[in-house]
Design a protein around this motif. Structure first.
Motif, PDB file in Angstrom:
ATOM      1  N   GLU A 199       0.819  -1.216   0.000  1.00 32.33           N
ATOM      2  CA  GLU A 199       0.000   0.000   0.000  1.00 32.33           C
ATOM      3  C   GLU A 199       0.855   1.270   0.000  1.00 32.33           C
ATOM      4  N   LEU A 200       1.926   1.252   0.818  1.00 30.12           N
ATOM      5  CA  LEU A 200       2.794   2.425   0.889  1.00 30.12           C
ATOM      6  C   LEU A 200       3.555   2.634  -0.408  1.00 30.12           C
ATOM      7  N   LEU A 201       4.008   1.540  -1.007  1.00 32.34           N
ATOM      8  CA  LEU A 201       4.745   1.649  -2.260  1.00 32.34           C
ATOM      9  C   LEU A 201       3.834   2.202  -3.353  1.00 32.34           C
ATOM     10  N   ILE A 202       2.600   1.731  -3.360  1.00 32.53           N
ATOM     11  CA  ILE A 202       1.636   2.221  -4.346  1.00 32.53           C
ATOM     12  C   ILE A 202       1.423   3.723  -4.180  1.00 32.53           C
ATOM     13  N   GLU A 203       1.286   4.134  -2.923  1.00 27.08           N
ATOM     14  CA  GLU A 203       1.090   5.550  -2.647  1.00 27.08           C
ATOM     15  C   GLU A 203       2.304   6.367  -3.099  1.00 27.08           C
ATOM     16  N   TYR A 204       3.476   5.828  -2.870  1.00 27.49           N
ATOM     17  CA  TYR A 204       4.697   6.517  -3.287  1.00 27.49           C
ATOM     18  C   TYR A 204       4.719   6.718  -4.805  1.00 27.49           C
ATOM     19  N   VAL A 205       4.387   5.661  -5.533  1.00 27.89           N
ATOM     20  CA  VAL A 205       4.377   5.744  -7.000  1.00 27.89           C
ATOM     21  C   VAL A 205       3.310   6.726  -7.470  1.00 27.89           C
ATOM     22  N   ARG A 206       2.171   6.701  -6.790  1.00 26.93           N
ATOM     23  CA  ARG A 206       1.104   7.618  -7.144  1.00 26.93           C
ATOM     24  C   ARG A 206       1.590   9.072  -7.004  1.00 26.93           C
ATOM     25  N   LEU A 207       2.251   9.367  -5.893  1.00 26.48           N
ATOM     26  CA  LEU A 207       2.773  10.713  -5.672  1.00 26.48           C
ATOM     27  C   LEU A 207       3.827  11.058  -6.711  1.00 26.48           C
ATOM     28  N   PHE A 208       4.703  10.096  -6.977  1.00 25.33           N
ATOM     29  CA  PHE A 208       5.758  10.304  -7.970  1.00 25.33           C
ATOM     30  C   PHE A 208       5.164  10.718  -9.312  1.00 25.33           C
ATOM     31  N   ARG A 209       4.106  10.045  -9.692  1.00 25.13           N
ATOM     32  CA  ARG A 209       3.475  10.342 -10.977  1.00 25.13           C
ATOM     33  C   ARG A 209       2.843  11.725 -11.003  1.00 25.13           C
ATOM     34  N   GLU A 210       2.460  12.203  -9.835  1.00 24.84           N
ATOM     35  CA  GLU A 210       1.819  13.520  -9.777  1.00 24.84           C
ATOM     36  C   GLU A 210       2.794  14.655 -10.039  1.00 24.84           C
ATOM     37  N   GLY A 211       4.086  14.375  -9.920  1.00 25.03           N
ATOM     38  CA  GLY A 211       5.068  15.401 -10.237  1.00 25.03           C
ATOM     39  C   GLY A 211       5.752  16.011  -9.026  1.00 25.03           C
ATOM     40  N   ASP A 212       6.580  17.018  -9.297  1.00 24.17           N
ATOM     41  CA  ASP A 212       7.481  17.563  -8.285  1.00 24.17           C
ATOM     42  C   ASP A 212       6.783  18.249  -7.114  1.00 24.17           C
ATOM     43  N   HIS A 213       5.520  18.608  -7.282  1.00 23.84           N
ATOM     44  CA  HIS A 213       4.882  19.262  -6.141  1.00 23.84           C
ATOM     45  C   HIS A 213       4.558  18.277  -5.019  1.00 23.84           C
ATOM     46  N   THR A 214       4.829  16.990  -5.240  1.00 24.60           N
ATOM     47  CA  THR A 214       4.595  16.000  -4.177  1.00 24.60           C
ATOM     48  C   THR A 214       5.893  15.620  -3.471  1.00 24.60           C
ATOM     49  N   ILE A 215       6.944  16.359  -3.715  1.00 20.86           N
ATOM     50  CA  ILE A 215       8.240  16.005  -3.117  1.00 20.86           C
ATOM     51  C   ILE A 215       8.160  15.933  -1.599  1.00 20.86           C
ATOM     52  N   LYS A 216       7.522  16.915  -1.013  1.00 17.95           N
ATOM     53  CA  LYS A 216       7.431  16.923   0.445  1.00 17.95           C
ATOM     54  C   LYS A 216       6.625  15.715   0.948  1.00 17.95           C
ATOM     55  N   ALA A 217       5.523  15.471   0.280  1.00 17.99           N
ATOM     56  CA  ALA A 217       4.680  14.335   0.678  1.00 17.99           C
ATOM     57  C   ALA A 217       5.455  13.030   0.575  1.00 17.99           C
ATOM     58  N   ARG A 218       6.232  12.887  -0.499  1.00 18.02           N
ATOM     59  CA  ARG A 218       7.019  11.658  -0.651  1.00 18.02           C
ATOM     60  C   ARG A 218       8.054  11.532   0.453  1.00 18.02           C
ATOM     61  N   CYS A 219       8.623  12.659   0.826  1.00 21.35           N
ATOM     62  CA  CYS A 219       9.603  12.657   1.909  1.00 21.35           C
ATOM     63  C   CYS A 219       8.955  12.195   3.210  1.00 21.35           C
ATOM     64  N   GLU A 220       7.777  12.723   3.482  1.00 20.55           N
ATOM     65  CA  GLU A 220       7.048  12.314   4.690  1.00 20.55           C
ATOM     66  C   GLU A 220       6.755  10.824   4.658  1.00 20.55           C
ATOM     67  N   LEU A 221       6.296  10.377   3.506  1.00 20.05           N
ATOM     68  CA  LEU A 221       5.948   8.962   3.349  1.00 20.05           C
ATOM     69  C   LEU A 221       7.156   8.070   3.616  1.00 20.05           C
ATOM     70  N   LEU A 222       8.296   8.464   3.091  1.00 24.83           N
ATOM     71  CA  LEU A 222       9.499   7.655   3.297  1.00 24.83           C
ATOM     72  C   LEU A 222       9.890   7.617   4.769  1.00 24.83           C
ATOM     73  N   LYS A 223       9.715   8.749   5.437  1.00 23.78           N
ATOM     74  CA  LYS A 223      10.065   8.771   6.864  1.00 23.78           C
ATOM     75  C   LYS A 223       9.120   7.880   7.665  1.00 23.78           C
ATOM     76  N   GLU A 224       7.869   7.960   7.297  1.00 22.97           N
ATOM     77  CA  GLU A 224       6.876   7.099   7.947  1.00 22.97           C
ATOM     78  C   GLU A 224       7.247   5.619   7.734  1.00 22.97           C
ATOM     79  N   ALA A 225       7.626   5.313   6.502  1.00 24.82           N
ATOM     80  CA  ALA A 225       8.008   3.936   6.182  1.00 24.82           C
ATOM     81  C   ALA A 225       9.235   3.523   6.991  1.00 24.82           C
ATOM     82  N   ARG A 226      10.160   4.449   7.139  1.00 23.79           N
ATOM     83  CA  ARG A 226      11.360   4.114   7.905  1.00 23.79           C
ATOM     84  C   ARG A 226      11.005   3.808   9.358  1.00 23.79           C
TER      85      ARG A 226
END
Lengths: 136, 136
Positions: free
Chosen positions: B61-88
């Motif tokens: 589920e988290l990986l899917i969300e990450y890819v979804r954000l990635f596809r949305e473009g650079d304005h999701t950089i912060k969100a992806r960063c948060e997601l990665l920290k959560e995953a960590r």
DNA sequence: ATACATCCTGGAGTTAACTCCAAGTCAATA
DNA sequence: TATTGACTTGGAGTTAACTCCAGGATGTAT
């Protein structure tokens, strides 16, 4: 000790504890005359071990086998020792995988943290294995 | 690179790779004119990341969300960063559980190794939490 | 051009580990 | 003693993450 108390002690559901007992992840639990579970010290320690090992990802199958050997008596001591070592190797392998992932993740997080400041992702090929270059 | 080659590189099945693509664990893979998957460098890095994170127990589920954000473009950089920290954090918690289990396991193994020599189990209450006393 | 291996898709099936449910029993309280 | 709430069982249902399959397309070696 009631099933409810044991549940909140180890943060599992009553269904899980009953399930563990049914399939043999733990030995049979002591009962009141009315047939209601009343966990002894020993019962509780079995639950502690089971939940601890399970939460590390040890498969139920191994725990069942351990309990089976335990019930067979002292002539299975060697077999139980082997089983525990096998289980340890399994869990050590899990930890290696986790450490790999953490390293990769930390690399990515670093890149993203920089990007949050600068506004652009700059992947550093040797510090981080990253598919996720910002397309430009 | 063919699906087969990618599979043996990362030790997963073709079905798994197709499944990852279908549900969005990795972005769409490059195809030949005939419609057959032909993994690019980037595709392969996505697979590397996905298999690595998955084998550490990170939920799909988290990986899917990450890819979804990635596809949305650079304005999701912060969100992806948060997601990665959560995953960590999630994976760090896993590792703590593993370390707890390893400690408990090592205690038991020590007792059993002694028992294999002496023929009797002697549990040491403070070094090892053990339900499994040999009944006497 | 014909095998033959490999690939494709959509959808159904599998596995581990729970989780839920119905119908009934037990125990503490008013 | 009646009610209420927690407990019991056996069995069915759920969830995540694959895994398998049928029926068809593609690509390569003869």
């Amino acid at each position: 000790m009631t099933i409810k108390a044991v549940c909140s002690k180890f943060n599992v559901s009553p269904d899980t504890l009953r399930y563990y007992e049914r399939v043999g992840v733990i030995p049979e639990v002591h009962r009141t005359s009315g047939g209601i579970r009343d966990y002894t010290e020993d019962d509780i320690k079995w639950v502690e071990t089971a939940t601890c090992f399970r939460s590390a990802g040890m498969p139920i199958e191994l725990l069942i086998e351990y309990v089976r050997l335990f019930r067979e008596g002292d002539h299975t001591i060697k077999a139980r020792c082997e089983l525990l070592k096998e289980a340890r190797d399994l869990i050590l392998a899990e930890r290696r995988k986790i450490d790999d992932a953490l390293e990769k993740m930390d690399g990515k997080i670093k890149v993203y943290e920089r990007a949050v400041e600068t506004g652009r992702l700059e992947w550093d090929d040797n510090s981080c294995c990253c598919c996720n270059k910002s397309k430009e």
